[in-house]
Design a protein around this motif. Structure first.
Motif, PDB file in Angstrom:
ATOM      1  N   HIS A 100       0.744  -2.848   1.998  1.00  0.00           N
ATOM      2  CA  HIS A 100       2.223  -2.798   2.445  1.00  0.00           C
ATOM      3  C   HIS A 100       2.973  -1.900   1.357  1.00  0.00           C
ATOM      4  CE1 HIS A 100       5.379  -3.056   5.005  1.00  0.00           C
ATOM      5  NE2 HIS A 100       6.286  -3.861   4.329  1.00  0.00           N
ATOM      6  N   THR A 101       2.372  -0.475   1.244  1.00  0.00           N
ATOM      7  CA  THR A 101       3.128   0.253   0.342  1.00  0.00           C
ATOM      8  C   THR A 101       4.402   1.167   0.720  1.00  0.00           C
ATOM      9  OG1 THR A 101       2.493   1.832  -1.650  1.00  0.00           O
ATOM     10  CG2 THR A 101       1.804   2.304   0.758  1.00  0.00           C
ATOM     11  N   ASN A 102       4.941   1.835  -0.281  1.00  0.00           N
ATOM     12  CA  ASN A 102       6.021   2.701   0.046  1.00  0.00           C
ATOM     13  C   ASN A 102       6.164   3.681  -1.203  1.00  0.00           C
ATOM     14  OD1 ASN A 102       7.769   1.663  -2.000  1.00  0.00           O
ATOM     15  ND2 ASN A 102       7.773  -0.046  -0.876  1.00  0.00           N
ATOM     16  N   PRO A 103       6.691   4.459  -0.801  1.00  0.00           N
ATOM     17  CA  PRO A 103       6.774   5.582  -2.020  1.00  0.00           C
ATOM     18  C   PRO A 103       7.310   5.046  -3.440  1.00  0.00           C
ATOM     19  CG  PRO A 103       8.091   6.596  -0.027  1.00  0.00           C
ATOM     20  CD  PRO A 103       7.632   5.091   0.151  1.00  0.00           C
ATOM     21  N   ALA A 104       8.156   4.226  -3.700  1.00  0.00           N
ATOM     22  CA  ALA A 104       8.438   3.537  -4.763  1.00  0.00           C
ATOM     23  C   ALA A 104       7.458   2.767  -5.435  1.00  0.00           C
ATOM     24  CB  ALA A 104       9.569   2.562  -4.925  1.00  0.00           C
ATOM     25  N   LEU A 105       6.519   2.152  -4.669  1.00  0.00           N
ATOM     26  CA  LEU A 105       5.146   1.629  -5.221  1.00  0.00           C
ATOM     27  C   LEU A 105       4.259   2.503  -5.584  1.00  0.00           C
ATOM     28  CD1 LEU A 105       4.916  -1.465  -2.922  1.00  0.00           C
ATOM     29  CD2 LEU A 105       5.624  -1.460  -5.364  1.00  0.00           C
ATOM     30  N   GLN A 106       4.149   3.570  -4.787  1.00  0.00           N
ATOM     31  CA  GLN A 106       3.224   4.484  -4.817  1.00  0.00           C
ATOM     32  C   GLN A 106       3.326   5.409  -6.334  1.00  0.00           C
ATOM     33  OE1 GLN A 106       3.264   6.688  -1.120  1.00  0.00           O
ATOM     34  NE2 GLN A 106       1.226   5.985  -0.570  1.00  0.00           N
ATOM     35  N   ALA A 107       4.476   5.556  -6.790  1.00  0.00           N
ATOM     36  CA  ALA A 107       4.986   6.154  -7.832  1.00  0.00           C
ATOM     37  C   ALA A 107       4.491   5.027  -9.119  1.00  0.00           C
ATOM     38  CB  ALA A 107       6.655   6.541  -8.073  1.00  0.00           C
ATOM     39  N   ILE A 108       4.636   3.804  -8.754  1.00  0.00           N
ATOM     40  CA  ILE A 108       4.242   2.890  -9.751  1.00  0.00           C
ATOM     41  C   ILE A 108       2.849   3.053 -10.111  1.00  0.00           C
ATOM     42  CG2 ILE A 108       4.446   0.630 -10.564  1.00  0.00           C
ATOM     43  CD1 ILE A 108       7.087   0.553  -8.997  1.00  0.00           C
ATOM     44  N   GLU A 109       2.107   3.127  -9.047  1.00  0.00           N
ATOM     45  CA  GLU A 109       0.715   2.967  -8.858  1.00  0.00           C
ATOM     46  C   GLU A 109       0.017   4.201  -9.712  1.00  0.00           C
ATOM     47  OE1 GLU A 109      -2.914   2.375  -5.634  1.00  0.00           O
ATOM     48  OE2 GLU A 109      -1.013   3.264  -4.997  1.00  0.00           O
ATOM     49  N   GLY A 184      -8.407   8.674  -8.821  1.00  0.00           N
ATOM     50  CA  GLY A 184      -8.738   7.482  -7.718  1.00  0.00           C
ATOM     51  C   GLY A 184      -7.492   7.147  -7.033  1.00  0.00           C
ATOM     52  N   THR A 185      -6.331   6.871  -7.902  1.00  0.00           N
ATOM     53  CA  THR A 185      -4.919   6.745  -6.998  1.00  0.00           C
ATOM     54  C   THR A 185      -4.469   7.861  -6.281  1.00  0.00           C
ATOM     55  OG1 THR A 185      -4.381   5.137  -8.929  1.00  0.00           O
ATOM     56  CG2 THR A 185      -2.675   6.196  -7.420  1.00  0.00           C
ATOM     57  N   ARG A 186      -4.662   9.160  -6.926  1.00  0.00           N
ATOM     58  CA  ARG A 186      -4.410  10.383  -6.091  1.00  0.00           C
ATOM     59  C   ARG A 186      -5.126  10.411  -4.799  1.00  0.00           C
ATOM     60  NH1 ARG A 186      -5.045  15.063  -9.697  1.00  0.00           N
ATOM     61  NH2 ARG A 186      -4.358  16.230  -7.716  1.00  0.00           N
ATOM     62  N   GLN A 189      -3.966   7.802  -2.204  1.00  0.00           N
ATOM     63  CA  GLN A 189      -2.616   7.952  -1.780  1.00  0.00           C
ATOM     64  C   GLN A 189      -2.694   9.339  -0.956  1.00  0.00           C
ATOM     65  OE1 GLN A 189       0.404   8.175  -4.836  1.00  0.00           O
ATOM     66  NE2 GLN A 189      -0.041   5.777  -5.029  1.00  0.00           N
ATOM     67  N   ASN A 190      -3.638  10.303  -1.257  1.00  0.00           N
ATOM     68  CA  ASN A 190      -3.766  11.403  -0.269  1.00  0.00           C
ATOM     69  C   ASN A 190      -4.269  10.821   1.087  1.00  0.00           C
ATOM     70  OD1 ASN A 190      -2.750  13.159  -2.133  1.00  0.00           O
ATOM     71  ND2 ASN A 190      -4.832  13.946  -2.770  1.00  0.00           N
ATOM     72  N   LEU A 191      -5.218  10.156   1.176  1.00  0.00           N
ATOM     73  CA  LEU A 191      -6.056   9.695   2.450  1.00  0.00           C
ATOM     74  C   LEU A 191      -4.945   9.072   3.106  1.00  0.00           C
ATOM     75  CD1 LEU A 191      -8.388   9.383   3.906  1.00  0.00           C
ATOM     76  CD2 LEU A 191      -9.092   7.555   2.308  1.00  0.00           C
ATOM     77  N   LEU A 192      -4.149   8.217   2.528  1.00  0.00           N
ATOM     78  CA  LEU A 192      -2.999   7.379   3.469  1.00  0.00           C
ATOM     79  C   LEU A 192      -2.249   8.359   4.163  1.00  0.00           C
ATOM     80  CD1 LEU A 192      -1.839   4.525   4.098  1.00  0.00           C
ATOM     81  CD2 LEU A 192      -0.696   4.472   2.115  1.00  0.00           C
ATOM     82  N   ASP A 272      -5.019  17.508   0.056  1.00  0.00           N
ATOM     83  CA  ASP A 272      -6.549  17.689  -0.039  1.00  0.00           C
ATOM     84  C   ASP A 272      -7.215  17.132  -1.072  1.00  0.00           C
ATOM     85  OD1 ASP A 272      -9.080  19.441  -0.513  1.00  0.00           O
ATOM     86  OD2 ASP A 272      -8.317  20.449   1.445  1.00  0.00           O
ATOM     87  N   ASN A 273      -8.439  16.560  -0.996  1.00  0.00           N
ATOM     88  CA  ASN A 273      -9.030  15.806  -1.947  1.00  0.00           C
ATOM     89  C   ASN A 273     -10.224  16.320  -2.768  1.00  0.00           C
ATOM     90  OD1 ASN A 273      -7.598  13.371  -2.240  1.00  0.00           O
ATOM     91  ND2 ASN A 273      -8.635  12.476  -0.441  1.00  0.00           N
TER      92      ASN A 273
END
Length: 699
Positions: A100-109, A184-186, A189-192, A272-273
């Protein structure tokens, strides 16, 4: 991106400022010690990670400078007692980041991943700490079997992290680990982003042609969740797109949907990955070389049940030849069916599921729409629980008054038959834009006894298409199998019975970890289980015997396709990681195409996971050069279930007792070969697997 935000849900409805950080509390007073999700806001995680990392660094430093002679208790056991604060923050954060992510959590990730990698490297490359661990004498201390296993695993982990390397090599290993965490994080997140942005609008009856009521309802619900601009949409959630490919009579729409599904991660632009994959492969090869291995695959499999890439590839080749031949036979039958209906075209990958369903109806008189009313989600959850009750004596009681990170999350207290507590099980079953695709098991807390009698909190996360409000969610048989699979993983975490956190639950060899999950799937296919739990969602009537017979008779239908789809992915994964192509740059799509050509991949079938969206191997290292492990574990699970058949009872108490003691409850107490032999009395053969998949004739 249309991801929901935490602030729109109970997961942050009560969020306060970072000045009153819930992670500052040493222990949470919530039921079962769950994270107080309603009080946690994204801005709490940065300070929480900073504080937890600092605390863990201090704990490790105290062990390193301890003036006493190194011993198991003051070094290894002491390390096992550290990091509770960091474990709590990380478990909460990464479970939210996936489900259950969002842009704020993704930035932290993106920020915290490299930080954690550097922190881990600082521990495992600490020369003084490694010297202490190396000096421990297990015989002199008279260590018990579990302590010896922990010591061995610590030494293996440190060596594989680079503890024996020189200073320059250690520095480079640490740089690689940090960069890999970022990549790995990128990738994930790209895939999501690709998955959550895409919808195929279905406006009007022509676009809905062929879709059964359950799929129309799910497509309408998906459209409503995405703002209602269209009456129906298909998303890239597997539980929506696969049935669309099965039922839609619009070949042009099937092609559009299939192209979107198979081209996730390679659409150009910022998500693009392909460049990420090139760098990941190059860094993995470099790390393996620094550690003295010929390739990343050799490094990865050195610490597995298989032991070497050759052993894994031998299994893949053994299965590939009969699977490919069966798939070609299946293709010919599908082509004949299409031509008989007047289709003047060659079967393509986006046609396979559509014509396979038609062929299944013709050969087995079996229609997925006929099955789904007997497979409501609640019924299949209960079936999974009842199976665990009959095997292991477990009891499940749903609890409601506790924190949740999303309103859809459900919870059950798990106990033994005598009422003694086992742990807490959470179920998060429905697809949403803020959740990554797939299905998985994770833990908010692991079992252990070193720091008191700590009970696990385990979660299953899935992506079933949610039914309209007031209607039950109906599953396909594949969905039900996924539910049983992930619950098998959950039991592996819940039934863990070890002292040391390092050995708990699913912390086992990568090609052993799928045994508990894949073995559990077998009970779903047993008439005894289906007769009791496969009941019509409206009438409560059990599945008719004739339908049950047809369902079971069709179990090996289309297995050539399924095996080729999976095995090709595993072969490409292994080939990528055996190669040093990344050293001089890698065109991943060309490499993939060449690898498939060399095994004569049928043109009408795509890999289950093409490289640009192969999250198993590129979102992290867990399954890298390890996707073969599903098949390796399937050799084990097919043989393991035969133990119950040989006992004459699929719930035989003695066999189930050994299974709990040596597999589900044992964590990493033993080498996986020893663990399996303790349960079964011997190592398995591949014959039960080939029979299970219908690749050889049963005797």
């Amino acid at each position: 991106m249309t991801a929901e935000t935490l602030r729109a849900t109970p997961a942050a409805a009560g969020g306060t400022s970072a000045d009153s950080n819930p992670f500052d509390e040493t222990q949470w007073s919530t039921p079962y010690g769950l994270a107080p999700f309603e009080q946690i806001a994204p801005e709490h995680f940065g300070p929480a990670f900073a504080s937890a990392l600092k605390a863990h660094q201090a704990e490790i430093a105290a062990i390193t400078v301890d003036p006493r002679a190194p011993s198991f208790d003051n070094t290894v056991a002491a390390m096992e007692r550290t990091g509770d604060q960091l474990d709590r923050v990380a478990a909460t954060f990464f479970n939210l980041a996936g489900s259950h992510t969002n842009p704020a959590l993704q930035a932290i990730e993106r920020e915290v991943g490299p930080q954690l990698a550097r922190h881990s490297s600082a521990i495992h490359l600490n020369a003084d700490l490694w010297a202490r661990i190396s000096q421990i004498d297990a015989d002199a201390e008279g260590l018990g079997a579990e302590e010896r296993r922990v010591l061995d695993r610590y030494r293996t982990r440190f060596r594989r992290a680079g503890a024996d390397l020189g200073p320059e090599a250690k520095e480079r290993i640490a740089e690689i680990a940090s960069r890999m965490a970022e990549l790995g994080t990128r990738f994930s997140q790209n895939l999501l982003a690709d998955e959550s942005r895409y919808t195929l609008p279905l406006d009007g009856e022509d676009d809905l042609a062929g879709l059964p009521p359950f799929l129309r309802e799910a497509a309408a619900e998906a459209a409503a969740e995405r703002g209602g601009a269209h009456s129906h949409v298909v998303t890239l959630s597997r539980s929506l797109i696969e049935p669309f490919l099965v039922f839609s009579t619009r070949r042009d729409l099937r092609e559009r949907a299939y192209q979107a599904w198979t081209r996730r991660g390679e659409t150009g632009g910022e998500t693009d990955n392909r460049a990420i994959i090139t760098e990941i492969i190059k860094l993995r090869a470099e790390r393996a070389r620094l550690l003295g291995f010929d390739s990343f695959a050799h490094f990865k499999l050195d610490d597995t049940m298989a032991g070497s890439p050759d052993a894994a590839m031998d299994l893949l080749r053994e299965v590939w030849a009969p699977a490919r031949q069966r798939a070609l036979d299946e293709r010919d039958r599908l082509q004949a069916l299409a031509q008989a209906e007047g289709g003047n075209f060659t079967i393509q990958a986006h046609d396979w599921r559509y014509y396979a369903e038609k062929l299944r109806r013709a050969e087995h008189d079996l229609d997925e729409s006929e099955l789904k009313p007997y497979l409501p989600l609640d019924g299949m959850i209960q079936a999974a629980f009842d199976t665990a009750s009959r095997l292991f004596g477990l009891r499940f009681e749903e609890v409601h008054d506790l924190p949740r990170y999303h309103p859809d999350v459900r919870a059950w207290a798990v106990t033994n038959a005598d009422g003694s507590p086992i742990g807490l099980f959470l179920g998060d079953y429905f697809a949403r834009a803020s959740k990554r695709s797939g299905a998985w098991m994770s833990a908010f807390r692991r079992q252990q006894r070193l720091s008191g009698d700590v009970k696990p909190i385990v979660v299953n996360v899935m992506n079933f298409a949610k039914a309209p409000r007031g209607e039950p969610t109906l599953l396909s048989f594949d969905d039900a199998r996924t539910l049983f699979h992930e619950f098998g993983h959950a039991l592996h975490g819940l039934l863990s019975d070890v002292t040391y956190p390092l050995l708990a639950g699913t912390a086992v060899s990568g090609d052993f970890v799928e045994l508990p999950s894949q073995l559990y799937e077998h009970w779903l296919e047993q008439p005894e289980v289906l007769r009791q739990h496969a009941r019509h969602y409206r009438t409560g009537e059990p599945m008719p015997e004739e339908l049950l017979r047809r369902l079971l008779a069709a179990r090996s239908f289309n297995q050539g396709f399924a095996t080729v789809e999976y095995t090709s992915s595993a072969i490409v994964d292994m080939t990528l990681h055996l190669s040093a192509a990344g050293e001089d740059g890698l065109d991943v799509l060309a490499f993939e195409a060449d690898a498939l050509q060399r095994i004569a991949m049928p043109a009408e079938i795509s890999m289950r996971h093409r490289s640009p969206h192969f999250a198993h191997i590129f979102s992290g290292d867990s399954y890298a050069a390890g996707y073969y492990s599903y098949l390796w574990s399937e050799v084990l699970d097919a043989d393991a279930f035969d133990a119950f058949r040989e006992a004459g009872d699929i719930f035989d108490p003695e066999t189930a007792g050994r299974l709990r003691r040596f597999v589900y409850g044992a964590g990493n107490l033993r080498d996986p070969r020893d663990a399996y032999t303790a349960f079964r009395g011997r190592l398995p053969s591949t014959e039960p697997l080939l029979k299970k998949r219908g690749l050889v004739r049963a005797a």
